[in-house]
Design a protein around this motif. Structure first.
Motif, PDB file in Angstrom:
ATOM      1  N   SER A  61      52.591 -40.667  -1.608  1.00  0.00           N
ATOM      2  CA  SER A  61      52.702 -40.931  -3.048  1.00  0.00           C
ATOM      3  C   SER A  61      52.816 -42.415  -3.336  1.00  0.00           C
ATOM      4  N   THR A  62      52.205 -42.811  -4.421  1.00  0.00           N
ATOM      5  CA  THR A  62      52.297 -44.203  -4.848  1.00  0.00           C
ATOM      6  C   THR A  62      52.591 -44.221  -6.348  1.00  0.00           C
ATOM      7  N   ILE A  63      53.496 -45.106  -6.742  1.00  0.00           N
ATOM      8  CA  ILE A  63      53.741 -45.334  -8.170  1.00  0.00           C
ATOM      9  C   ILE A  63      53.110 -46.680  -8.521  1.00  0.00           C
ATOM     10  N   PHE A  64      52.329 -46.688  -9.577  1.00  0.00           N
ATOM     11  CA  PHE A  64      51.677 -47.917 -10.033  1.00  0.00           C
ATOM     12  C   PHE A  64      52.215 -48.268 -11.413  1.00  0.00           C
ATOM     13  N   THR A  65      52.363 -49.559 -11.683  1.00  0.00           N
ATOM     14  CA  THR A  65      52.583 -49.965 -13.071  1.00  0.00           C
ATOM     15  C   THR A  65      51.435 -50.893 -13.446  1.00  0.00           C
ATOM     16  N   THR A  66      50.967 -50.730 -14.674  1.00  0.00           N
ATOM     17  CA  THR A  66      49.850 -51.556 -15.125  1.00  0.00           C
ATOM     18  C   THR A  66      49.883 -51.735 -16.640  1.00  0.00           C
ATOM     19  N   ASN A  67      49.365 -52.863 -17.074  1.00  0.00           N
ATOM     20  CA  ASN A  67      49.244 -53.109 -18.515  1.00  0.00           C
ATOM     21  C   ASN A  67      47.792 -52.984 -18.953  1.00  0.00           C
ATOM     22  N   ILE A  68      46.933 -52.527 -18.038  1.00  0.00           N
ATOM     23  CA  ILE A  68      45.494 -52.502 -18.305  1.00  0.00           C
ATOM     24  C   ILE A  68      44.999 -51.063 -18.436  1.00  0.00           C
ATOM     25  N   ASN A  69      44.352 -50.755 -19.550  1.00  0.00           N
ATOM     26  CA  ASN A  69      43.744 -49.436 -19.727  1.00  0.00           C
ATOM     27  C   ASN A  69      42.693 -49.215 -18.644  1.00  0.00           C
ATOM     28  N   PHE A  70      42.566 -47.950 -18.219  1.00  0.00           N
ATOM     29  CA  PHE A  70      41.691 -47.671 -17.077  1.00  0.00           C
ATOM     30  C   PHE A  70      40.255 -48.134 -17.312  1.00  0.00           C
ATOM     31  N   LYS A  71      39.808 -48.048 -18.540  1.00  0.00           N
ATOM     32  CA  LYS A  71      38.431 -48.483 -18.851  1.00  0.00           C
ATOM     33  C   LYS A  71      38.217 -49.961 -18.544  1.00  0.00           C
ATOM     34  N   ALA A  72      39.284 -50.728 -18.580  1.00  0.00           N
ATOM     35  CA  ALA A  72      39.156 -52.171 -18.362  1.00  0.00           C
ATOM     36  C   ALA A  72      39.444 -52.581 -16.914  1.00  0.00           C
ATOM     37  N   TRP A  73      39.608 -51.607 -16.019  1.00  0.00           N
ATOM     38  CA  TRP A  73      39.895 -51.959 -14.620  1.00  0.00           C
ATOM     39  C   TRP A  73      38.696 -52.645 -13.964  1.00  0.00           C
ATOM     40  N   ASP A  74      37.506 -52.384 -14.498  1.00  0.00           N
ATOM     41  CA  ASP A  74      36.292 -53.096 -14.059  1.00  0.00           C
ATOM     42  C   ASP A  74      36.487 -54.603 -14.111  1.00  0.00           C
ATOM     43  N   GLU A  75      37.172 -55.036 -15.165  1.00  0.00           N
ATOM     44  CA  GLU A  75      37.350 -56.476 -15.341  1.00  0.00           C
ATOM     45  C   GLU A  75      38.412 -57.022 -14.392  1.00  0.00           C
ATOM     46  N   VAL A  76      39.428 -56.205 -14.122  1.00  0.00           N
ATOM     47  CA  VAL A  76      40.474 -56.664 -13.195  1.00  0.00           C
ATOM     48  C   VAL A  76      39.898 -56.782 -11.782  1.00  0.00           C
ATOM     49  N   PHE A  77      39.164 -55.739 -11.381  1.00  0.00           N
ATOM     50  CA  PHE A  77      38.642 -55.715 -10.013  1.00  0.00           C
ATOM     51  C   PHE A  77      37.244 -56.308  -9.903  1.00  0.00           C
ATOM     52  N   GLN A  78      36.720 -56.740 -11.045  1.00  0.00           N
ATOM     53  CA  GLN A  78      35.445 -57.447 -11.109  1.00  0.00           C
ATOM     54  C   GLN A  78      34.230 -56.634 -10.648  1.00  0.00           C
ATOM     55  N   GLU A  79      34.347 -55.963  -9.511  1.00  0.00           N
ATOM     56  CA  GLU A  79      33.236 -55.142  -9.021  1.00  0.00           C
ATOM     57  C   GLU A  79      33.424 -53.701  -9.523  1.00  0.00           C
ATOM     58  N   PRO A  80      32.580 -53.244 -10.480  1.00  0.00           N
ATOM     59  CA  PRO A  80      32.796 -51.938 -11.103  1.00  0.00           C
ATOM     60  C   PRO A  80      32.823 -50.752 -10.123  1.00  0.00           C
ATOM     61  N   LYS A  81      31.961 -50.772  -9.109  1.00  0.00           N
ATOM     62  CA  LYS A  81      31.929 -49.656  -8.147  1.00  0.00           C
ATOM     63  C   LYS A  81      33.252 -49.520  -7.402  1.00  0.00           C
ATOM     64  N   LEU A  82      33.778 -50.688  -7.029  1.00  0.00           N
ATOM     65  CA  LEU A  82      35.043 -50.708  -6.301  1.00  0.00           C
ATOM     66  C   LEU A  82      36.185 -50.279  -7.217  1.00  0.00           C
ATOM     67  N   ALA A  83      36.157 -50.775  -8.443  1.00  0.00           N
ATOM     68  CA  ALA A  83      37.187 -50.409  -9.425  1.00  0.00           C
ATOM     69  C   ALA A  83      37.186 -48.896  -9.610  1.00  0.00           C
ATOM     70  N   ASN A  84      35.993 -48.337  -9.671  1.00  0.00           N
ATOM     71  CA  ASN A  84      35.841 -46.908  -9.864  1.00  0.00           C
ATOM     72  C   ASN A  84      36.372 -46.109  -8.677  1.00  0.00           C
ATOM     73  N   ALA A  85      36.045 -46.575  -7.478  1.00  0.00           N
ATOM     74  CA  ALA A  85      36.498 -45.883  -6.267  1.00  0.00           C
ATOM     75  C   ALA A  85      38.019 -45.931  -6.156  1.00  0.00           C
ATOM     76  N   ILE A  86      38.601 -47.047  -6.551  1.00  0.00           N
ATOM     77  CA  ILE A  86      40.063 -47.194  -6.506  1.00  0.00           C
ATOM     78  C   ILE A  86      40.698 -46.261  -7.535  1.00  0.00           C
ATOM     79  N   LEU A  87      40.199 -46.318  -8.764  1.00  0.00           N
ATOM     80  CA  LEU A  87      40.756 -45.502  -9.847  1.00  0.00           C
ATOM     81  C   LEU A  87      40.633 -44.012  -9.560  1.00  0.00           C
TER      82      LEU A  87
END
Ligand code: ADP
Ligand code: MG
Length: 188
Positions: A134-160
């Protein structure tokens, strides 16, 4: 083993009346630690100061008290440590180290951008823990915008994808507790 918590914030110190968007029963249910048995994740999502780190820490302390191996780390620090390990040819053992905790708390995803190489390291850890721990995450970024945090959309998607497959998302909307005294003054 008890991880290094940045501060000893427990649930008894949390004022639920200040943050009515939070379902207290849901948080109390997390304290039963069933989600850890079921290898599920929790994501606290919301703006700065609404209590994400406080709640994540409360659950972590509860887990540590029950002798569940728990570790708390900021996302940025985690990635820096993985990067350093990669440079020193000990990435595998570092990844194994972070994968062994029954509960890992990764705080503050999204405050700092994560480049592609760093995202790959982060992905490896998420993948190793997926459906096992189990992992607990805290974030201020909506999931749709994780592309911008991780820059590479495919990777962001695989992580999410892996984070959210077995997860409870706790969205928090409301005022920052840090500046509540200023808000009080404004409304006087
Ligand atoms: P976030 O991680 O969402 O930015 P924190 O959890 O760090 O916010 O909360 C900021 C500060 O306010 C911390 O000192 C925390 O203990 C306190 N705090 C936040 N929400 C509450 C609350 N509802 N009741 C009591 N203290 C709170
Ligand atoms: Mg925080």
């Amino acid at each position: 083993k008890v991880g290094a918590f940045p501060h000893r914030k427990e649930l008894k110190d949390f004022d639920f009346t200040f943050q009515p968007s939070i379902n207290q029963e849901q948080i109390l249910d997390f304290l039963t630690l069933r989600f850890i048995e079921q290898k599920e994740n929790i994501v606290f999502l919301g703006p700065s100061g609404v209590g994400k780190t406080h709640l994540a820490t409360s659950i972590g302390i509860a887990a540590a008290k029950k002798r569940t191996s728990t570790y708390f780390i900021k996302c940025h620090e985690l990635i820096q440590n993985l990067k350093k390990a990669l440079l020193e040819n000990r990435l595998e053992s570092r990844l194994k180290h972070y994968s062994k905790y029954k509960l890992l708390i990764i705080d503050e995803i999204g405050y700092l951008p994560i480049d592609t190489e760093d995202a790959k390291l982060f992905f490896q850890l998420i993948d190793m823990r997926y459906e096992k721990k189990s992992t607990i995450f805290t974030t201020n970024i909506n999931f749709k915008a994780w592309d911008e945090v991780f820059q590479e959309p495919k990777l962001a998607n695989a992580i999410l994808d892996r984070i959210l497959h077995h997860a409870t998302v706790v969205p928090i909307v409301g005022d920052s507790y840090r500046i509540k005294d200023y808000l009080d003054k404004e409304s006087e």
